[in-house]
Design a protein around this motif. Structure first.
Motif, PDB file in Angstrom:
ATOM      1  N   PRO A 293       0.817  -1.219   0.000  1.00 34.85           N
ATOM      2  CA  PRO A 293       0.000   0.000   0.000  1.00 34.85           C
ATOM      3  C   PRO A 293       0.855   1.275   0.000  1.00 34.85           C
ATOM      4  O   PRO A 293       0.325   2.373  -0.166  1.00 34.85           O
ATOM      5  CB  PRO A 293      -0.800  -0.124   1.297  1.00 34.85           C
ATOM      6  N   ARG A 294       2.151   1.127   0.159  1.00 34.00           N
ATOM      7  CA  ARG A 294       3.038   2.300   0.152  1.00 34.00           C
ATOM      8  C   ARG A 294       3.286   2.728  -1.297  1.00 34.00           C
ATOM      9  O   ARG A 294       4.259   2.312  -1.917  1.00 34.00           O
ATOM     10  CB  ARG A 294       4.357   1.977   0.845  1.00 34.00           C
ATOM     11  N   ARG A 295       2.386   3.523  -1.827  1.00 34.83           N
ATOM     12  CA  ARG A 295       2.516   3.960  -3.218  1.00 34.83           C
ATOM     13  C   ARG A 295       2.438   5.469  -3.281  1.00 34.83           C
ATOM     14  O   ARG A 295       1.718   6.093  -2.514  1.00 34.83           O
ATOM     15  CB  ARG A 295       1.373   3.383  -4.065  1.00 34.83           C
ATOM     16  N   ARG A 296       3.166   6.010  -4.225  1.00 30.17           N
ATOM     17  CA  ARG A 296       3.018   7.431  -4.510  1.00 30.17           C
ATOM     18  C   ARG A 296       2.462   7.568  -5.915  1.00 30.17           C
ATOM     19  O   ARG A 296       2.980   6.946  -6.840  1.00 30.17           O
ATOM     20  CB  ARG A 296       4.379   8.126  -4.371  1.00 30.17           C
ATOM     21  N   VAL A 297       1.426   8.348  -6.037  1.00 29.79           N
ATOM     22  CA  VAL A 297       0.722   8.457  -7.307  1.00 29.79           C
ATOM     23  C   VAL A 297       0.849   9.889  -7.814  1.00 29.79           C
ATOM     24  O   VAL A 297       0.556  10.841  -7.088  1.00 29.79           O
ATOM     25  CB  VAL A 297      -0.766   8.083  -7.136  1.00 29.79           C
ATOM     26  N   VAL A 298       1.314  10.015  -9.039  1.00 23.83           N
ATOM     27  CA  VAL A 298       1.513  11.330  -9.656  1.00 23.83           C
ATOM     28  C   VAL A 298       0.522  11.485 -10.804  1.00 23.83           C
ATOM     29  O   VAL A 298       0.453  10.627 -11.688  1.00 23.83           O
ATOM     30  CB  VAL A 298       2.962  11.468 -10.184  1.00 23.83           C
ATOM     31  N   LYS A 299      -0.264  12.549 -10.769  1.00 27.21           N
ATOM     32  CA  LYS A 299      -1.211  12.835 -11.854  1.00 27.21           C
ATOM     33  C   LYS A 299      -0.920  14.217 -12.418  1.00 27.21           C
ATOM     34  O   LYS A 299      -0.889  15.194 -11.650  1.00 27.21           O
ATOM     35  CB  LYS A 299      -2.646  12.757 -11.312  1.00 27.21           C
ATOM     36  N   CYS A 300      -0.655  14.294 -13.698  1.00 30.16           N
ATOM     37  CA  CYS A 300      -0.312  15.574 -14.349  1.00 30.16           C
ATOM     38  C   CYS A 300       0.843  16.285 -13.636  1.00 30.16           C
ATOM     39  O   CYS A 300       0.831  17.510 -13.510  1.00 30.16           O
ATOM     40  CB  CYS A 300      -1.523  16.497 -14.403  1.00 30.16           C
ATOM     41  N   GLY A 301       1.792  15.495 -13.130  1.00 29.78           N
ATOM     42  CA  GLY A 301       2.975  16.075 -12.515  1.00 29.78           C
ATOM     43  C   GLY A 301       2.855  16.393 -11.044  1.00 29.78           C
ATOM     44  O   GLY A 301       3.805  16.853 -10.410  1.00 29.78           O
ATOM     45  N   LYS A 302       1.687  16.109 -10.458  1.00 32.12           N
ATOM     46  CA  LYS A 302       1.485  16.435  -9.042  1.00 32.12           C
ATOM     47  C   LYS A 302       1.302  15.151  -8.240  1.00 32.12           C
ATOM     48  O   LYS A 302       0.603  14.226  -8.689  1.00 32.12           O
ATOM     49  CB  LYS A 302       0.225  17.292  -8.930  1.00 32.12           C
ATOM     50  N   VAL A 303       1.911  15.079  -7.058  1.00 34.33           N
ATOM     51  CA  VAL A 303       1.707  13.914  -6.196  1.00 34.33           C
ATOM     52  C   VAL A 303       0.301  14.019  -5.606  1.00 34.33           C
ATOM     53  O   VAL A 303       0.021  14.909  -4.795  1.00 34.33           O
ATOM     54  CB  VAL A 303       2.752  13.833  -5.069  1.00 34.33           C
ATOM     55  N   VAL A 304      -0.592  13.109  -6.008  1.00 35.53           N
ATOM     56  CA  VAL A 304      -1.990  13.200  -5.574  1.00 35.53           C
ATOM     57  C   VAL A 304      -2.335  12.174  -4.501  1.00 35.53           C
ATOM     58  O   VAL A 304      -3.393  12.261  -3.869  1.00 35.53           O
ATOM     59  CB  VAL A 304      -2.964  13.057  -6.771  1.00 35.53           C
ATOM     60  N   ALA A 305      -1.460  11.181  -4.307  1.00 44.42           N
ATOM     61  CA  ALA A 305      -1.678  10.206  -3.234  1.00 44.42           C
ATOM     62  C   ALA A 305      -0.334   9.716  -2.744  1.00 44.42           C
ATOM     63  O   ALA A 305       0.612   9.558  -3.524  1.00 44.42           O
ATOM     64  CB  ALA A 305      -2.521   9.035  -3.724  1.00 44.42           C
ATOM     65  N   ARG A 306      -0.272   9.505  -1.425  1.00 47.99           N
ATOM     66  CA  ARG A 306       0.993   9.098  -0.816  1.00 47.99           C
ATOM     67  C   ARG A 306       0.673   8.137   0.322  1.00 47.99           C
ATOM     68  O   ARG A 306      -0.039   8.496   1.250  1.00 47.99           O
ATOM     69  CB  ARG A 306       1.689  10.347  -0.283  1.00 47.99           C
ATOM     70  N   ASP A 307       1.143   6.873   0.190  1.00 45.79           N
ATOM     71  CA  ASP A 307       0.979   5.882   1.261  1.00 45.79           C
ATOM     72  C   ASP A 307      -0.452   5.788   1.767  1.00 45.79           C
ATOM     73  O   ASP A 307      -0.722   5.755   2.970  1.00 45.79           O
ATOM     74  CB  ASP A 307       1.922   6.190   2.430  1.00 45.79           C
ATOM     75  N   GLY A 308      -1.397   5.764   0.837  1.00 42.21           N
ATOM     76  CA  GLY A 308      -2.790   5.563   1.225  1.00 42.21           C
ATOM     77  C   GLY A 308      -3.535   6.821   1.618  1.00 42.21           C
ATOM     78  O   GLY A 308      -4.673   6.742   2.083  1.00 42.21           O
TER      79      GLY A 308
END
Lengths: 398, 398
Positions: A376-391
């Motif tokens: 679950p430790r994921r970092r999600v980048v959308k359009c260059g912005k970190v939109v989710a971090r570790d849940g």
């Protein structure tokens, strides 16, 4: 809503460590030792894996029970039992399409999906309630995920008069894709059903994504009618058949059809179900057929499973297809990333320079390990912005 | 090693909230508002669900790669490819059975398993290496988990002379169960193989647990020979057939056999595989057949999957058998708890007064929610002592 970001020390598809520079929502450089331009934030990749955003190519955002009290499922075994139960209880259970699609979209983003294709119910009981709700979510949450809508006649098209007119209305309102459902088994009029949905495609210049649960020879018959219309109407590359359980039967029956799928570029969506015959993923991909996947219903009145994680779905694709080797698990991931992007016709998808900056950073020594571990430790980048971090998402659910 | 503990505010199988008093490793009272006897620690259940310990009824503790560098799987597709690859590379890959079985046992305990049945390789290349390693783990970690060993001729019995003598040695050394493997497909001498393993059972007065991967009619033939010997040797209730893919074929072929399984109390172990025909769980249980499950190999040279979580396995049982209703998910959990305990003949298993204090406390509104959520926030009690809490064990792995 685009942003700039320097990803330091990430490993594209678990390969060699590199930096990735994102400027205004696009990947502009992939190289070691990139200096951050002035004002551009730096994200330490910690030598984790980076992959392009996961593609949820088949779900039902409008009907999840996510965040509602537990629904005790006592529904009957037939497909129609589930369809009728849901339609008749949707209001009573307080399944508001806007609220529920927003909740699932955030969950999906947390797990790393950056694009969602959602079928949305259109029926004479609820009219445009679903379409309007999901469209509102699409508009309000476009900073974290791209959503496209399939107008979906879940309760049947011809068997419930008035549905076709609502489907037309849904397409007019801006649904991107025409949906369909079991022309024989549910609508009991394959010619009528398929002529109607293909006519909608023609009228609005939109692709088709049809649910085909029909098993064995019945499913292959419906499939044959779909192929015939795809060819006659010049819709090469514009048709997806979802589920397609009938492709899981004898190779002798399926092989001739597979050649036609490749020729007409008809895409297949499989959830890789454990309890049904299922399309053979490797064989289809090797034949040149686009194959995508999706989580389908997430915790709804149909069934309790699901967490909107397309990395878990990649595991299911692997388990269903007896994928064990590392190259096979990579294929399972491709189904949930690049293949899905091809089906959804996402421009600029990938990790190369010029691509959209929609990526997921996640731990793992190899791609296979990332899939089987599903950290679950994921970092999600959308359009260059970190939109989710570790849940934790930058957005909150209604 | 037994302990006392008061579990305050827990919900047995997601039912009404109660307290559970444990004294000297046994449940002595189940009631609301129990006062803690002097010196007995109290664990706040926070109204979470409590179930008896999960039963891992089929795994291979000796061969997991858990905690080793990622193994890149490039193995061929046949069963024999996997068997030979593993045997030939075990030493090179540093798969020490003691270390690896200890690692997997801790992981298994973290996930809530309190009992493990492990098949352990016995072959002419490695002799008793596996048996000795797993026995050492069994002895050193009995405070957190009970382990029983099946002497398992993974590379074949008659096709590799010397193996039968090693199997005899393994039983003499204290393995609890005699193993076997594909009498037709691997040993190519069904009569010879089955006579040999049943003779070992007779000699040591021990049950049989035989791997039967053989598909379709070949598997049903081998099964018939197993049934014949079970009846002739009076081994009712003492035989388990693991995998039994052949039970997933036509009901017309399988139904007569199912009646014999019930009559002779032959148990079935299924991992609920997604890519193979599989035993129909509901039908077998309703016919009175004991059905258990297990995670099989966890991240080994056969395949990368697995995390030793029997709650995840319950989900796989549900997905494979198309279980959607809450009562069906309870059945999936039973397979991974009480049914497994019946197969392993665990005395005093359960949540009633007098039972062993081997339980798991985990979040969830209902049993179904606990299964589909598979929260890592679990508390595991073994013999009255909390041995794991939220992913942290009281023991460390070598």
């Amino acid at each position: 809503m685009t942003a700039s970001l320097l990803l330091r020390n990430v490993r594209p598809y678990a390969g060699a460590t590199t930096d990735i520079l994102i400027e205004n929502g696009r990947i502009t450089r992939v190289a070691q030792g990139i200096e951050a331009p002035a004002g551009v934030p730096v994200e330490d990749g910690r030598s984790e894996i980076v992959i392009p955003g996961l593609i949820e190519a088949h779900t039902h955002l409008d009907k999840s029970l996510w965040g509602l009290p537990w629904y005790k499922n006592e529904v009957g075994p037939r497909l129609l039992d589930k369809i009728d139960n849901e339609r008749e209880n949707k209001k009573r259970l307080n399944i508001d399409p806007y609220r529920q699609s927003a909740r699932q979209s955030i969950q999906s983003s947390l797990m790393g999906s950056t694009h969602i294709r959602s079928h949305v119910d259109v029926d004479t009981e609820h009219g445009m309630w679903g379409v309007e709700g999901v469209m509102r979510t699409r508009d309000e949450y476009r900073d974290i995920v791209d959503i496209e809508l399939v107008a979906f006649p879940q309760s049947g098209l011809l068997r419930r008069p008035g549905t076709l007119e609502l489907m037309d209305q849904a397409m007019k309102a801006g649904c991107e894709i025409v949906g369909g459902l079991d022309p024989c088994a549910i609508d009991r009029d394959p010619k009528g059903h398929l002529d109607a949905v293909f006519a909608l495609c023609q009228k609005y210049g939109r692709p088709l994504d049809i649910h085909l649960h029909e098993p064995g020879e019945m499913g292959l018959f419906s499939f044959d009618l779909i192929v015939e219309r795809t060819r006659a109407l010049g819709m090469k590359g514009k048709v997806t058949v979802s589920h397609a359980f009938c492709l899981g039967v004898d190779a002798a029956l399926v092989d001739p059809l597979t050649a036609e799928l490749a020729e007409l570029d008809i895409a297949i969506m499989t959830t890789a179900p454990a309890s049904r015959p299922a399309p053979p993923v490797r064989k289809l991909i090797e034949a040149g057929v686009r194959v995508c996947s999706g989580n389908d219903g997430i915790r709804d009145t149909w069934g309790p499973y699901g967490n909107a994680d397309m990395l878990e779905r990649a595991m299911f694709v692997g388990l269903r297809n007896n994928f064990r080797r590392d190259d096979e698990l990579r294929m399972a991931l491709d189904v949930c990333t690049s293949e899905g992007a091809k089906v959804m016709e996402i421009e600029g998808y990938g990790l190369t320079e010029g691509s959209n900056a929609d990526v997921v950073i996640l731990p793992g020594e190899t791609v296979a390990e990332a899939i089987v571990t599903r950290s679950p430790r994921r970092r999600v980048v959308k359009c260059g912005k970190v939109v989710a971090r570790d849940g934790v998402s930058i957005r909150t659910a209604p």
